[in-house]
Design an enzyme around this catalytic site. Structure first.
Site, PDB file in Angstrom:
ATOM      1  N   ASP A   8      65.328  57.082 -95.729  1.00  0.00           N
ATOM      2  CA  ASP A   8      65.278  56.768 -97.153  1.00  0.00           C
ATOM      3  C   ASP A   8      63.811  56.488 -97.496  1.00  0.00           C
ATOM      4  OD1 ASP A   8      64.742  54.193 -96.271  1.00  0.00           O
ATOM      5  OD2 ASP A   8      66.394  53.250 -97.354  1.00  0.00           O
ATOM      6  N   CYS A  65      65.048  53.789 -91.965  1.00  0.00           N
ATOM      7  CA  CYS A  65      65.010  53.157 -93.292  1.00  0.00           C
ATOM      8  C   CYS A  65      64.121  51.928 -93.182  1.00  0.00           C
ATOM      9  CB  CYS A  65      66.422  52.855 -93.814  1.00  0.00           C
ATOM     10  SG  CYS A  65      67.401  51.699 -92.841  1.00  0.00           S
ATOM     11  N   THR A  67      64.863  48.744 -92.511  1.00  0.00           N
ATOM     12  CA  THR A  67      65.243  47.945 -91.339  1.00  0.00           C
ATOM     13  C   THR A  67      65.895  48.772 -90.229  1.00  0.00           C
ATOM     14  OG1 THR A  67      67.421  47.546 -92.290  1.00  0.00           O
ATOM     15  CG2 THR A  67      65.700  45.923 -92.782  1.00  0.00           C
ATOM     16  N   HIS A  98      73.078  53.882 -70.680  1.00  0.00           N
ATOM     17  CA  HIS A  98      74.395  53.240 -70.663  1.00  0.00           C
ATOM     18  C   HIS A  98      75.321  53.649 -71.804  1.00  0.00           C
ATOM     19  CE1 HIS A  98      73.180  49.629 -67.897  1.00  0.00           C
ATOM     20  NE2 HIS A  98      72.882  50.799 -67.382  1.00  0.00           N
ATOM     21  N   HIS A 133      79.595  54.034 -66.817  1.00  0.00           N
ATOM     22  CA  HIS A 133      79.223  54.016 -68.237  1.00  0.00           C
ATOM     23  C   HIS A 133      79.979  55.092 -69.014  1.00  0.00           C
ATOM     24  CE1 HIS A 133      76.299  51.055 -67.217  1.00  0.00           C
ATOM     25  NE2 HIS A 133      75.781  51.865 -66.300  1.00  0.00           N
TER      26      HIS A 133
HETATM   27  C1  RB5 Z   1      65.834  49.808 -99.088  1.00  0.00           C
HETATM   28  O1  RB5 Z   1      65.191  48.875 -99.887  1.00  0.00           O
HETATM   29  C2  RB5 Z   1      66.410  49.156 -97.856  1.00  0.00           C
HETATM   30  O2  RB5 Z   1      67.511  48.386 -98.203  1.00  0.00           O
HETATM   31  C3  RB5 Z   1      66.761  50.189 -96.822  1.00  0.00           C
HETATM   32  O3  RB5 Z   1      65.634  50.922 -96.494  1.00  0.00           O
HETATM   33  C4  RB5 Z   1      67.320  49.667 -95.504  1.00  0.00           C
HETATM   34  O4  RB5 Z   1      66.502  48.680 -94.988  1.00  0.00           O
HETATM   35  C5  RB5 Z   1      68.742  49.301 -95.522  1.00  0.00           C
HETATM   36  O5  RB5 Z   1      69.338  48.927 -94.509  1.00  0.00           O
END
Ligand code: RB5
Length: 148
Positions: A8, A65, A67, A98, A133
């Site tokens: 994203d 993304c 996170t 694993h 595994h």
């Molecule tokens: C976008 O702002 C953010 O929420 C997305 O990139 C991600 O971190 C979501 O899990």
């Protein structure tokens, strides 16, 4: 290796860096977007990458993304996908050994590009260990048939 990649807006810059590295390493990479830092919804990009890996068109998928969390949650909704959210090289190696993970998720807002590149290299180079595994991974796969 045939690799599908997606992000994203929160992972766009890191996706571009990882994509360049993969091409330099000789991998065949298809970019499923996004294509700028303009705000988009991560499930729209996680879904096609995960679907293509599940269908066998690509051996592996990489999703980025902010996170990595939204990408990994979405990818793991797709039958046949074992997406690992990884921010260190030990976990990158272990999730291949694993868990036989077939999709890697990372967060651009969590780690820098240097570490992310090392994680991707280790994750691509490490083979599944099989043995006990494999039995555990089969148990994960069996759960897909029990989802309501
Ligand atoms: C976008 O702002 C953010 O929420 C997305 O990139 C991600 O971190 C979501 O899990």
């Amino acid at each position: 290796m045939k690799i599908a990649i997606g992000s994203d807006h929160g992972g766009y810059r890191l996706k571009e860096e990882i994509k360049s590295m993969l091409v330099e390493l000789g991998h065949e990479v298809e970019d499923f977007g996004c294509h700028s830092c303009q705000s988009v919804d991560y499930p729209d990009y996680a879904s096609p990458v995960a679907q293509k890996v599940a269908e066998g068109e690509f051996e592996r998928g990489i999703l980025i993304c902010g996170t990595g969390i939204g990408m990994s949650i979405t990818a793991n909704k797709i039958k046949g996908i074992r997406c690992a959210l990884v921010h260190d090289t030990f976990s990158a190696r272990m999730t291949r050994l694993h868990n036989d993970s077939n999709v890697l998720a990372m967060g651009e807002r969590v780690i820098g590009p240097g570490l992310a590149k090392e994680i991707v290299k280790v994750w691509l180079e490490t083979e599944f260990e099989g043995g006990r595994h494999a039995r555990r991974v089969e148990k994960i796969t069996a759960l897909e048939e029990t989802r309501g």
